[in-house]
Motif scaffolding. Structure first.
Motif, mmCIF file in Angstrom:
data_model
loop_
_atom_site.group_PDB
_atom_site.id
_atom_site.type_symbol
_atom_site.label_atom_id
_atom_site.label_comp_id
_atom_site.label_asym_id
_atom_site.label_seq_id
_atom_site.Cartn_x
_atom_site.Cartn_y
_atom_site.Cartn_z
ATOM 1 N N SER A 82 0.796 -1.232 0.000
ATOM 2 C CA SER A 82 0.000 0.000 0.000
ATOM 3 C C SER A 82 0.828 1.281 0.000
ATOM 4 O O SER A 82 0.300 2.354 0.227
ATOM 5 N N PRO B 57 -8.315 -6.342 0.783
ATOM 6 C CA PRO B 57 -8.708 -4.926 0.752
ATOM 7 C C PRO B 57 -8.610 -4.287 2.132
ATOM 8 O O PRO B 57 -8.848 -4.937 3.153
ATOM 9 N N THR B 58 -8.211 -3.026 2.134
ATOM 10 C CA THR B 58 -8.175 -2.229 3.365
ATOM 11 C C THR B 58 -8.863 -0.905 3.076
ATOM 12 O O THR B 58 -9.149 -0.578 1.914
ATOM 13 N N ARG B 59 -9.094 -0.131 4.113
ATOM 14 C CA ARG B 59 -9.711 1.177 3.912
ATOM 15 C C ARG B 59 -8.820 2.052 3.035
ATOM 16 O O ARG B 59 -9.296 2.769 2.164
ATOM 17 N N ARG B 60 -7.516 2.000 3.275
ATOM 18 C CA ARG B 60 -6.580 2.814 2.500
ATOM 19 C C ARG B 60 -6.411 2.289 1.080
ATOM 20 O O ARG B 60 -6.224 3.047 0.139
ATOM 21 N N ASN B 61 -6.442 0.957 0.949
ATOM 22 C CA ASN B 61 -6.175 0.350 -0.349
ATOM 23 C C ASN B 61 -7.208 -0.742 -0.639
ATOM 24 O O ASN B 61 -6.969 -1.925 -0.374
ATOM 25 N N PRO B 62 -8.357 -0.359 -1.183
ATOM 26 C CA PRO B 62 -9.400 -1.343 -1.461
ATOM 27 C C PRO B 62 -8.985 -2.397 -2.492
ATOM 28 O O PRO B 62 -9.610 -3.442 -2.588
#
Length: 86
Positions: free
Chosen positions: A10, A38-43
């Motif tokens: 990310s 997926p993460t909030r910063r990097n879907p």
């Protein structure tokens, strides 16, 4: 404009990645053991073992930070081995 992020760590990717970096990313994204992460910063985050992604992540940091810094400092981009004497 959103800065493209590495699918694995990310971190920001270089604005103009080398063809080698693009090839390595394509190869990693085609690995059979890749999983969505997926993460909030990097879907668009993906997961692979770090042993498979470390060289890609090291290279994109070099292309985004280290190489531009060296160019700003006037460091050579190619080694002139003939300039060295034995």
């Amino acid at each position: 404009m959103d800065i493209p992020l590495c699918p694995f760590c990310s971190a920001p990717l270089p604005d103009s990645p080398s063809s080698r970096l693009e090839e390595l990313k394509d190869y990693l994204l085609s690995r059979p053991n890749i999983r969505p992460n997926p993460t909030r910063r990097n879907p668009d985050g993906m997961r692979l073992p770090v042993t498979e992604t470390a060289s890609f992540c090291r290279r994109h940091v070099e292309e985004r930070e280290t190489i531009p810094h060296g160019k700003e400092m006037g460091w050579p981009t190619r080694m002139d081995w003939k300039a060295f004497t034995e």
